[in-house]
Design a protein around this motif. Structure first.
Motif, mmCIF file in Angstrom:
data_model
loop_
_atom_site.group_PDB
_atom_site.id
_atom_site.type_symbol
_atom_site.label_atom_id
_atom_site.label_comp_id
_atom_site.label_asym_id
_atom_site.label_seq_id
_atom_site.Cartn_x
_atom_site.Cartn_y
_atom_site.Cartn_z
ATOM 1 N N GLY A 153 33.957 23.521 48.505
ATOM 2 C CA GLY A 153 34.083 24.790 48.914
ATOM 3 C C GLY A 153 32.895 25.799 47.891
ATOM 4 O O GLY A 153 32.695 25.440 46.697
ATOM 5 N N ALA A 154 32.430 26.913 48.631
ATOM 6 C CA ALA A 154 31.482 27.602 47.912
ATOM 7 C C ALA A 154 31.444 28.866 48.547
ATOM 8 O O ALA A 154 31.835 28.986 49.876
ATOM 9 N N TYR A 155 30.802 30.056 48.003
ATOM 10 C CA TYR A 155 30.923 31.441 48.520
ATOM 11 C C TYR A 155 29.398 31.619 49.231
ATOM 12 O O TYR A 155 28.563 31.288 48.754
ATOM 13 N N ALA A 156 29.788 32.301 50.203
ATOM 14 C CA ALA A 156 28.605 32.635 51.183
ATOM 15 C C ALA A 156 28.868 34.043 51.838
ATOM 16 O O ALA A 156 29.723 34.235 52.742
ATOM 17 N N ASN A 157 28.230 34.997 50.986
ATOM 18 C CA ASN A 157 28.419 36.567 51.540
ATOM 19 C C ASN A 157 30.018 36.801 51.507
ATOM 20 O O ASN A 157 30.786 37.546 52.301
ATOM 21 N N GLY A 158 30.642 36.415 50.386
ATOM 22 C CA GLY A 158 32.066 36.756 49.962
ATOM 23 C C GLY A 158 33.102 35.746 51.049
ATOM 24 O O GLY A 158 34.258 36.044 51.076
ATOM 25 N N GLN A 159 32.480 34.915 51.865
ATOM 26 C CA GLN A 159 33.468 34.026 52.355
ATOM 27 C C GLN A 159 33.172 32.787 51.902
ATOM 28 O O GLN A 159 32.207 32.260 51.244
ATOM 29 N N LEU A 160 34.337 32.004 51.802
ATOM 30 C CA LEU A 160 34.382 30.718 51.363
ATOM 31 C C LEU A 160 34.126 29.588 52.512
ATOM 32 O O LEU A 160 34.666 29.601 53.541
ATOM 33 N N ILE A 161 32.905 28.830 52.038
ATOM 34 C CA ILE A 161 32.578 27.845 52.916
ATOM 35 C C ILE A 161 32.420 26.499 52.395
ATOM 36 O O ILE A 161 32.626 26.437 51.089
ATOM 37 N N ASP A 162 32.164 25.543 53.068
ATOM 38 C CA ASP A 162 31.922 24.124 52.526
ATOM 39 C C ASP A 162 30.461 24.006 52.490
ATOM 40 O O ASP A 162 29.776 24.360 53.397
ATOM 41 N N GLU A 163 29.967 23.402 51.324
ATOM 42 C CA GLU A 163 28.562 23.138 51.014
ATOM 43 C C GLU A 163 28.285 21.954 49.985
ATOM 44 O O GLU A 163 29.274 21.872 49.202
ATOM 45 N N VAL A 164 27.188 21.105 50.119
ATOM 46 C CA VAL A 164 26.910 19.893 49.114
ATOM 47 C C VAL A 164 26.891 20.694 47.849
ATOM 48 O O VAL A 164 26.256 21.517 47.788
ATOM 49 N N GLY A 165 27.589 20.177 46.979
ATOM 50 C CA GLY A 165 27.370 20.764 45.775
ATOM 51 C C GLY A 165 28.387 21.536 45.249
ATOM 52 O O GLY A 165 28.410 22.223 44.029
ATOM 53 N N GLY A 166 29.383 21.977 46.140
ATOM 54 C CA GLY A 166 30.303 23.027 45.827
ATOM 55 C C GLY A 166 31.207 22.716 44.461
ATOM 56 O O GLY A 166 31.560 21.652 44.444
ATOM 57 N N GLY A 167 31.100 23.573 43.671
ATOM 58 C CA GLY A 167 32.131 23.408 42.474
ATOM 59 C C GLY A 167 31.181 23.407 41.149
ATOM 60 O O GLY A 167 31.636 23.280 40.297
ATOM 61 N N VAL A 168 29.827 23.379 41.446
ATOM 62 C CA VAL A 168 29.115 23.055 40.239
ATOM 63 C C VAL A 168 28.827 24.505 39.401
ATOM 64 O O VAL A 168 28.257 24.290 38.397
ATOM 65 N N CYS A 169 29.467 25.502 39.973
ATOM 66 C CA CYS A 169 29.423 26.812 39.080
ATOM 67 C C CYS A 169 30.553 26.482 37.984
ATOM 68 O O CYS A 169 30.350 27.254 36.941
ATOM 69 N N GLN A 170 31.445 25.624 38.033
ATOM 70 C CA GLN A 170 32.376 25.533 37.024
ATOM 71 C C GLN A 170 31.715 25.120 35.645
ATOM 72 O O GLN A 170 31.874 25.549 34.609
ATOM 73 N N PRO A 171 30.869 23.968 35.841
ATOM 74 C CA PRO A 171 30.388 23.414 34.563
ATOM 75 C C PRO A 171 29.307 24.565 34.105
ATOM 76 O O PRO A 171 29.221 24.570 32.812
ATOM 77 N N SER A 172 28.532 25.375 34.930
ATOM 78 C CA SER A 172 27.806 26.157 34.412
ATOM 79 C C SER A 172 28.390 27.360 33.737
ATOM 80 O O SER A 172 28.185 28.035 32.602
ATOM 81 N N SER A 173 29.616 27.576 34.179
ATOM 82 C CA SER A 173 30.514 29.021 33.654
ATOM 83 C C SER A 173 30.982 28.310 32.210
ATOM 84 O O SER A 173 31.284 29.202 31.377
ATOM 85 N N THR A 174 31.561 27.389 32.360
ATOM 86 C CA THR A 174 32.113 26.593 30.837
ATOM 87 C C THR A 174 31.356 26.557 29.761
ATOM 88 O O THR A 174 31.502 26.947 28.686
ATOM 89 N N LEU A 175 29.956 26.302 30.488
ATOM 90 C CA LEU A 175 28.776 26.014 29.373
ATOM 91 C C LEU A 175 28.480 27.639 28.729
ATOM 92 O O LEU A 175 28.199 27.895 27.595
#
Length: 635
Positions: free
Chosen positions: A447-469
């Protein structure tokens, strides 16, 4: 070649030469043998110091008949005729000649012995000339007195001379070398390493050719010079062309240089400026031919190479100042192993105008410029004692471990981040460290956001490590240089503490603004991921965060008619999300003093709730929405 005895060649008379040859039964030349016999007969007469008038036997010739020389003189030289004219004819002792001589005596009143001496001397000269020609052209071996280098080969055949050279010259090359002087440096060529030995055959041939080649005067001159010890042909050495070329290549690689421009070094309290070095070039082919010839002829004298030089650039004090003057730099760690300490660098400064005055026209090789040094705060020894000693910040966030694709992406991003080291002043880039999120690199669709919509994208979820960092960076009080909040709120961080990223788009960056290296430790385990930032604490610093909501953006419920649904049926197509405008503050308490600064402003859009409704008996046409181009971000 043997040294000549004292005195010039004029001191060595014909009598001396003949005396040396007197012991030989035969010289191999009829003319010289006749000359020796004539000399023996002449020695019986003492012409000088006698008061009586010298008497001569006119009936008998002083020398052998001319026929003794005729076969030794090459045809066409006219020597036979000359000798015939000069010498008394064997059978001309007639009464007529006696009568004429008697008349001359009567006219003069007395006999004149000096005229007879002159006649005899003339005859001797003619005989010598004929003998010399005969010896020069008639002798088939190497003429007497010839040498091949220091080896005496006169009177030998070519074969004999070759053997003599082999025997006598076996040690001539041992330990020999030629020194090449190229500009201001000497290079040595060891003869034994670039030769295959003595060329005795060629050496013997050159000794032979010395008196057997050339025109009349050249050959006679060389033959006579050999007799008086001046005939020497060079010894020939067989040169190993491949070995010599290899040695010259070694020399050229060092001696052929481009100009070396000025440089500088800091030594103690001085800045040492070196004005550089001339470039040196020379004709390689000329040098190679010259050295080959010197070796071949056993000329081991030093050889000075003719070179062309080119000047280095002039000293630019302003440029040196820009490079040399620096702020102090603390000791760091080698990031390749995380253990090796890189020494600190002191700060350097100096008076540029004073330096220009000292350098002047730059004609000297080096100059010393006084400098001021400022020591670094952290030395190598100090860093070694405290490297990665303390945890500066530690954070964690939760995740749904059951969402395998997303968990995979989080774990993979942590692996790329883990162990990253930043020395003081260095900047971290999340996109550069984690890299492009592709299937080839192991990332999966989630899952990834695209213009406010939740879509599937390769790499979805890598914002959690960046946010935790980002959460850890704030608490470690590091300098954030780029951060973007998500377009919508995320569930795993508090408001104002998230950091969205996208390959080719938003990035998360920060700098290590401490005096010591820091290291990021990242991992994913079970339903959580963890970030630790380790480094060195220099005080009891504590950091607290507070986010204020400046505005709340409530979402609306939007109903849409869906003809596919049964009348009166309602179905939620999209959940609603409240939007916020926030400001986050960071308070740092150190040594009892607290300082509060703004960490960021965040703006999260609202997302309306969409409910699909089945058509009633009477319905109005539904209005379709237009959507802007998609920009994705991972929640």
């Amino acid at each position: 070649m043997e040294k000549r005895q004292e005195g010039s060649s004029a001191d060595r008379s014909l009598e001396d030469i003949l005396q040396e040859m007197n012991g030989k039964e035969s010289t191999g030349n009829h003319a010289l043998d006749a000359l020796l016999r004539a000399r023996d007969e002449e020695s019986a007469h003492d012409l000088a110091g006698s008061s009586a008038e010298p008497s001569f036997r006119e009936e008998e010739p002083m020398f052998e008949p001319m026929s003794a020389f005729e076969n030794l003189v090459p045809a066409g030289h006219g020597v036979s005729a000359a000798l015939a004219d000069a010498m008394p004819e064997k059978k001309r002792s007639t009464s007529r000649s006696r009568k004429k001589k008697s008349e001359k005596k009567q006219k003069s009143g007395k006999n004149t012995p000096w005229k007879k001496i002159a006649a005899i001397a003339g005859a001797i000269i003619v005989v010598l000339a004929g003998g010399t020609l005969g010896y020069t052209y008639g002798y088939s071996g190497i003429h007497f007195g010839m040498q091949a280098g220091a080896v005496k080969v006169g009177g030998m055949s070519l074969t004999e001379a070759q053997k003599e050279i082999d025997q006598a010259s076996s040690q001539l090359l041992d330990g020999k070398a030629i020194t090449l002087t190229i500009y201001d440096k000497d290079y040595t060529i060891d003869i034994a390493s670039v030769t295959t030995g003595m060329d005795s055959k060629q050496s013997a041939q050159e000794a032979y050719d010395y008196t057997h080649e050339g025109g009349l005067f050249t050959r006679v001159g060389h033959t006579l010079s050999a007799l008086v010890g001046q005939g020497e042909a060079p010894l020939s050495v067989s040169v190993d062309d491949e070995a010599l070329t290899a040695r010259l290549d070694e020399i050229a690689s060092e001696a052929l240089t481009e100009p070396v421009n000025p440089s500088w070094t800091v030594e103690g309290d001085k800045l040492i400026i070196d004005t550089g070095k001339l470039g040196v070039s020379f004709d390689r082919d000329v040098v190679s031919k010259a050295i080959t010839e010197k070796i071949r002829t056993m000329d081991f004298e030093p050889y000075e190479v003719k070179v062309t030089t080119s000047d280095p650039a002039p000293v630019d004090v302003d440029q040196i100042a820009a490079e040399a003057q620096t702020q102090p730099k603390n000791a760091t760690v080698d990031k390749s192993d995380g253990k090796t300490i890189v020494p600190s660098v002191d700060g350097v400064s100096f008076d540029v105008e004073e330096a220009k005055s000292i350098v002047g026209d730059g004609s000297a090789q080096t100059y010393e410029i006084p400098i001021t040094r400022t020591p670094a705060e952290v030395s190598a020894d100090q860093l070694a004692d405290v490297l990665f000693r303390d945890t500066l910040a530690s954070t964690s966030t939760n995740l749904n471990e059951g969402n395998k694709p997303r968990t995979n992406n989080v774990r993979l991003a942590c692996q790329y981040i883990n162990g990253t080291i930043l020395n003081p002043g260095e900047e971290f880039s999340y996109n550069n460290v984690v890299g492009e999120r592709t299937a080839e690199r192991g990332f999966r669709s989630a899952g990834a956001y695209a213009n406010g919509q939740l879509i599937d994208e390769v790499g979805g979820g890598v914002c959690q490590p960046s946010s935790t960092l980002y959460m850890a960076v704030l608490r470690a009080d590091l300098e954030v240089t780029e951060r973007h909040n998500h377009s919508l709120t995320v569930s795993y961080t508090p408001l104002g503490e998230d950091a969205t990223v996208s390959w080719g788009g938003p990035d998360f960056r920060f700098k290590n603004n401490t005096k010591y290296p820091i290291k990021i430790v990242a991992s994913q385990s079970g339903g959580a991921m963890y970030i630790d930032i380790v480094g060195t604490k220099t005080s009891d610093k504590k950091v607290t965060l507070k986010t204020e909501i400046l505005e709340t953006l409530d979402y609306e419920v939007v109903e849409k008619i869906d003809a596919s649904l049964a009348p009166g049926t309602r179905e939620t197509q999209q959940t609603g999300a409240t939007g916020y405008k926030t400001v986050t503050y960071k308070t740092v308490t150190e040594n009892g003093t607290s300082t509060t600064t703004k960490a960021n402003n965040s703006y999260y859009k609202k997302r309306d709730k969409i409910v699909l409704v089945g058509p009633a008996a009477t319905t109005e046409p539904a209005t379709s929405d237009t959507t802007a181009p998609a920009t994705t971000e991972t929640p």
